[in-house]
Design an enzyme around this catalytic site. Sequence first.
Site, PDB file in Angstrom:
ATOM      1  N   ARG A 271       0.864  -1.180   0.000  1.00 35.62           N
ATOM      2  CA  ARG A 271       0.000   0.000   0.000  1.00 35.62           C
ATOM      3  C   ARG A 271       0.903   1.233   0.000  1.00 35.62           C
ATOM      4  NH1 ARG A 271      -1.021   2.458   4.645  1.00 35.62           N
ATOM      5  NH2 ARG A 271      -1.032   0.578   5.920  1.00 35.62           N
ATOM      6  N   HIS A 275      -3.182   4.213   5.281  1.00 39.47           N
ATOM      7  CA  HIS A 275      -4.320   3.306   5.454  1.00 39.47           C
ATOM      8  C   HIS A 275      -5.604   3.960   4.951  1.00 39.47           C
ATOM      9  CE1 HIS A 275      -6.944   0.306   7.206  1.00 39.47           C
ATOM     10  NE2 HIS A 275      -7.551   1.239   7.904  1.00 39.47           N
ATOM     11  N   TYR A 284       4.974   4.843  11.215  1.00 38.08           N
ATOM     12  CA  TYR A 284       5.292   3.420  11.382  1.00 38.08           C
ATOM     13  C   TYR A 284       6.099   2.814  10.230  1.00 38.08           C
ATOM     14  CZ  TYR A 284       0.954   3.082   8.598  1.00 38.08           C
ATOM     15  OH  TYR A 284      -0.030   3.241   7.648  1.00 38.08           O
TER      16      TYR A 284
END
Length: 374
Positions: A271, A275, A284
């Site tokens: 990805r 998100h 992260y």
Amino acid sequence: MPTTTDVTLKGPQPVTKGLLPSPVPVRFVTEAGTAADAPSGYTAPSDERLREAHRRMIMARRFDQQATALTAQGRLAVYPSSRGQEACQIAGILALQPQDWLFPTYRDTAAVLARGVDPIDVLTLLRGDWHCGYDPMETRVAPLCTPLATQLLHAVGMADALQRKGEDGVVMAFVGDGGTSEGDFHEALNFAAVFGAPVVFLIQNNQYAISVPLAEQTAAPALAYKGVGYGVRSEQVDGNDLVAVLSVLDKAVEQARSGRGPFLVEAHTYRLDGHTNADDPGRYRDEAEVERWAAADPVQRLQAWLHGRGSLTEQDIDAAHAEAEALAADLRSRIALESSPDVLELFEHVYAEPTPQLKEQRRSLEAELKGAEA
């Protein structure tokens, strides 16, 4: 009185070689768009299908960019980007026939678009208008599913129903890597295997369950191995190589359609965006990781492969981008037409026959609205 040597004990069968996935992900095309070592047991799709896949991937990428922009403008409540995962979603659709079903997750807007659903209807859920903007029975596309993995049980139920009715249909169910940690995933695999349901499970392993990396989700050598314990044929594939994904999914769909039971495919992809628009992926993961995966971009990879084979011209590429721009322009113009929602629609389709409590709630809201207008 028989002895133990006279009794045939029926227990678990030994694991057959056919259930196990390839030790490394199947692939046909390198990150540079050149030929990889040919995988055994798989055949590359025709260039004609691959050109169509390229066109649809261009459309999907532009749709994703436009939807992301609309979210920034406040036109959408939320948008989970699928940029970087186009090979998985487009290959999934191209492997299906018109009579087959798709059960998507919330991130699979590219697949729903490629299945022929109107772009406005694809975004209806994400606008907050309705739970589903299209007719699942007409499109054979289940609603975009927000809860993790619950659609897998629905997919297996549909596959079982098609089989019991004697219909020639296959169900493809998408799930993310995070969804494989849900109980619904395991229940769906077990049910599908026991009843031999014609369903293909496609795991889009994009490396993160929101912010949790794969290594902190599972100790399995690959998610594809999770099918073996349930007796489900499994495979892993380079999810950014559309040639490989389509080849593997063709085989998986053929197995399911021929009555040989379910098939689990893990596609290793990434990805590229957050998100959702509310996420900060920089908290992260580092930029170097994103750049490594961006170098394996599925759209550019397929384009380089076809162009190198002389199967895709600059005119073909320009035409695909022009079509994609027309799609984006149409989406912008139509989504700008604000609708006036009827709040009383809250009570529609809750029950086939409204309950007394629901009727009372509706009357109460109607009275409150009239009082506000007075």
